[in-house]
Design a protein around this motif. Structure first.
Motif: not given
Length: 407
Positions: A382-407
């Motif tokens: 609830d604190w993280l605003g997640l519906d299930s634990r599957d939505q939390f991935d400590p290993a997640h990294f998306d290069l495209g999304e990171v570069n979109r944040q840099l624009t």
């Protein structure tokens, strides 16, 4: 940059400063007098209509403030520090007088302060748009969109971009459909007016209801964003969140200011810039000027002034949770043409959530989320605003999304 000499607005500003000469008297409210406005409108070719006639009736213009294009020229010249108000007079800024004879530098000075022109450029009061209140944010968003685009962008698409950005700070959930349509309409109107001012400056072209940055506009955006020119020095930097397998490898201008590097770190790592931060080279701390913290001003320090390839800095974010990052300069290279900087090229791991309690708190959070039977499991979701634990991935990294944040 020879195209700067052909800019309609640059020539108008230059002619206006020449007209100011040694100084001109202003009204009690600090405006150009109507007597002078009647001279300036034809002299500068602003296109403003004085004493407009509607039918058989003439409506006398009572203030130069009602002459939008003339007001824009005056306020733009002030923002670029070409003239300044002192008492009830408008006088030239002598230290910047040389700009008037250097058209490329004059153009860049005017382009750089365009984000400050909202109050002068757009209507206030009845029919005022959200863009007028959020002009710097909206214009920066649309200019970056144009800069990242490979071709001309439709006016409709850019108006949508501006609306999305400028409406974000406001709660419009209770607005009626009519109110939303009105707000969107005046926002689109003012967005197009801003495009027209940029066209007159020579920063964009507008053809077939589509907008495209000119060569001048691209140059100006690169300067605003601090991007290097082809062949300029670039550092490959590895940003590591100490204590976790979370890191990013980023290409940045070697002379990037530390305040801009701070934003790069925030965007590439995934932080929300909600807390204080500081850089340290082992001897001196750099950050936002604060009399209590006594940090050196990060805006006055460039990365390559502090470290060379092989060197490192420490970056701390959130003095409560104390997220420490190692900033290591791996190698030096040069900027390539048609490549935008800063640019993330590699990375690993997800950024911890804000306010998760530093390393100990985050490790506990991960343990709780991976154990559905833990008594605090649902509370953490609830604190993280997640519906299930599957939505939390400590290993997640998306290069495209990171570069979109840099624009």
């Amino acid at each position: 940059m020879d195209l700067a000499a052909k800019s309609e607005l640059v020539e108008q500003v230059r002619a206006f400063v020449d007209w100011v000469g040694a100084g001109r008297k202003l009204t009690q409210t600090g405006r150009i007098t109507m007597t002078d406005a009647r001279v300036l409108v034809p002299l500068l070719g602003t296109g403003d209509v004085i004493d407009p006639a509607i039918g058989d009736r003439v409506y006398r213009t009572g203030s130069s403030q009602d002459l939008l294009h003339l007001t824009l020229i005056v306020e733009w010249a002030k923002a670029a520090s070409l003239v300044r108000k002192t008492g009830q007079r408008l006088v030239p800024v002598k230290k910047n007088a040389a700009l008037l004879n250097d058209m490329p530098k004059l153009w860049l000075a005017l382009f750089t302060v365009f984000e400050q022109a909202g109050d002068a450029l757009l209507h206030s009061g009845f029919g005022e748009s959200l863009l007028r209140q959020e002009f710097a944010t909206g214009i920066r968003a649309v200019l970056i969109s144009l800069y990242r685009a490979d071709s001309a962008v439709t006016t409709a698409s850019l108006c949508t971009t501006v609306w999305t950005v400028t409406a974000a700070p406001y709660d419009l959930d209770q607005a009626t459909e009519f109110q939303l349509q009105h707000l969107r309409g005046v926002n689109d109107r003012d967005t197009k007016r801003a495009f027209e001012a940029l066209r007159q400056l020579g920063a964009v072209t507008i053809e077939n209801d589509a907008v495209k940055l000119t060569e001048l506009g691209q140059f100006g955006i690169r300067r605003i964003l601090g991007e290097p020119e082809p062949g300029d020095p670039v550092y490959q930097v590895k940003i590591t969140l100490i204590g976790l397998e979370v890191w990013r490898r980023v290409l940045v201008p070697a002379n990037i200011r530390l305040d801009r590097l701070h934003r790069v770190i925030q965007n590439t790592m995934g932080w929300e810039n909600a807390h204080l931060h500081a850089f340290s080279d082992g001897q001196t701390h750099y950050g936002v000027p604060d009399p209590e913290l006594q940090h050196h001003d990060e805006r006055a320090t460039n990365l390559n002034d502090l470290v060379k390839p092989g060197g490192r800095l420490l970056y701390t974010y959130d003095f409560g949770d104390s997220w420490d990052h190692e900033i290591r300069i791996e190698e030096a290279t040069v900027a390539e043409s048609d490549v935008h900087y800063p640019r993330c090229v590699e990375g690993k791991g997800a950024c911890p959530p804000e306010d998760s309690g530093g390393l100990p708190g985050y490790e506990q959070l991960v343990q709780i989320l991976t154990d559905p039977g833990h008594e605090e499991h649902q509370d953490m979701l609830d604190w993280l605003g997640l519906d299930s634990r599957d939505q939390f991935d400590p290993a997640h990294f998306d290069l495209g999304e990171v570069n979109r944040q840099l624009t």
